[in-house]
Motif scaffolding. Structure first.
Motif, PDB file in Angstrom:
ATOM      1  N   UNK A 131      -8.016 -21.256  24.341  1.00 22.78           N
ATOM      2  CA  UNK A 131      -7.130 -21.443  25.318  1.00 22.78           C
ATOM      3  C   UNK A 131      -5.513 -21.183  25.024  1.00 22.78           C
ATOM      4  N   UNK A 132      -5.257 -21.515  23.998  1.00 26.46           N
ATOM      5  CA  UNK A 132      -3.929 -21.354  23.625  1.00 26.46           C
ATOM      6  C   UNK A 132      -3.648 -19.681  23.450  1.00 26.46           C
ATOM      7  N   UNK A 133      -4.629 -19.041  22.919  1.00 25.42           N
ATOM      8  CA  UNK A 133      -4.543 -17.772  22.901  1.00 25.42           C
ATOM      9  C   UNK A 133      -4.378 -17.037  24.251  1.00 25.42           C
ATOM     10  N   UNK A 134      -5.225 -17.610  25.223  1.00 27.90           N
ATOM     11  CA  UNK A 134      -5.103 -16.850  26.705  1.00 27.90           C
ATOM     12  C   UNK A 134      -3.626 -17.304  27.356  1.00 27.90           C
ATOM     13  N   UNK A 135      -3.121 -18.514  27.099  1.00 32.65           N
ATOM     14  CA  UNK A 135      -1.881 -18.790  27.529  1.00 32.65           C
ATOM     15  C   UNK A 135      -0.673 -17.943  27.008  1.00 32.65           C
ATOM     16  N   UNK A 155      -1.019 -14.967  25.691  1.00 34.55           N
ATOM     17  CA  UNK A 155      -1.187 -13.583  26.430  1.00 34.55           C
ATOM     18  C   UNK A 155      -0.808 -13.602  27.641  1.00 34.55           C
ATOM     19  N   UNK A 156      -0.529 -14.624  28.463  1.00 36.03           N
ATOM     20  CA  UNK A 156      -0.148 -14.530  29.825  1.00 36.03           C
ATOM     21  C   UNK A 156      -1.229 -14.519  30.641  1.00 36.03           C
ATOM     22  N   UNK A 195       8.743 -23.659  29.630  1.00 43.25           N
ATOM     23  CA  UNK A 195       7.919 -22.188  29.901  1.00 43.25           C
ATOM     24  C   UNK A 195       8.890 -21.358  29.963  1.00 43.25           C
ATOM     25  N   UNK A 196       9.996 -21.164  30.893  1.00 40.00           N
ATOM     26  CA  UNK A 196      10.797 -20.123  30.811  1.00 40.00           C
ATOM     27  C   UNK A 196      11.609 -19.942  29.540  1.00 40.00           C
ATOM     28  N   UNK A 197      12.037 -20.717  28.621  1.00 37.74           N
ATOM     29  CA  UNK A 197      12.661 -20.310  27.456  1.00 37.74           C
ATOM     30  C   UNK A 197      11.659 -20.036  26.256  1.00 37.74           C
ATOM     31  N   UNK A 198      10.410 -19.913  26.628  1.00 35.35           N
ATOM     32  CA  UNK A 198       9.338 -19.629  25.695  1.00 35.35           C
ATOM     33  C   UNK A 198       9.278 -18.018  25.731  1.00 35.35           C
ATOM     34  N   UNK A 199       9.828 -17.450  26.695  1.00 34.55           N
ATOM     35  CA  UNK A 199       9.704 -15.868  26.641  1.00 34.55           C
ATOM     36  C   UNK A 199       9.737 -15.176  25.502  1.00 34.55           C
ATOM     37  N   UNK A 200      10.654 -15.312  24.551  1.00 36.26           N
ATOM     38  CA  UNK A 200      10.343 -14.637  23.444  1.00 36.26           C
ATOM     39  C   UNK A 200       9.199 -14.542  22.783  1.00 36.26           C
ATOM     40  N   UNK A 201       8.278 -15.939  22.719  1.00 35.18           N
ATOM     41  CA  UNK A 201       7.255 -16.077  22.215  1.00 35.18           C
ATOM     42  C   UNK A 201       6.161 -15.156  23.096  1.00 35.18           C
TER      43      UNK A 201
END
Length: 130
Positions: free
Chosen positions: A76-80, A82-83, A109-115
């Motif tokens: 699930x983390x992988x899918x998250x 990957x978007x 979530x918005x500040x996670x953009x680099x990841x």
């Protein structure tokens, strides 16, 4: 068939991902301003990470205490990351369980953009499906 072959692979991939975030001033300042720490517990394979503004701890040494605790499978983390799965949907369907203030997690979530931008390449380099 699980995406990750072992705990070591999951820890390496997700540890690298959060190292990227810890080098992003906006991410760390937001964590610091919100006095926020996150404990991610992933299963199949097991992978535990603790993220604060000042440190990332991966594995058995990860502190139990955190202002927000998130539990999901490593797939699930992988899918998250990957978007391919959105966090609100994952929470609503029970694929992700959050202890603590859900609204605070969703604000991050918005500040996670680099990841999100870097994860597909990390996964590909590890030979994971993207």
């Amino acid at each position: 068939m699980p995406v990750f072959k072992s705990t070591e692979v999951a820890e390496r991939v997700f540890g690298s991902l959060f190292e990227i975030l810890l080098h992003d001033a906006q991410f760390t300042s937001q964590l610091r301003a919100s006095d926020l720490s996150i404990r991610l517990t992933q299963t199949h394979p097991d992978c535990v990470l603790h993220v604060s503004a000042d440190a990332l701890t991966v594995g058995n040494d990860a502190p139990e205490e955190a202002t927000v605790r998130i539990k999901m499978s490593s797939d699930t983390a992988h899918q998250l990351w990957l978007g391919k799965l959105m966090m609100p949907t994952a929470v609503a369907t029970g694929k992700v369980r959050i202890s603590g203030k859900v609204a605070r997690v969703l604000e991050l979530v918005p500040i996670l953009r680099p990841a999100f931008d870097r994860y597909p390449k990390l996964a590909e380099e590890e030979g994971l499906p993207v």
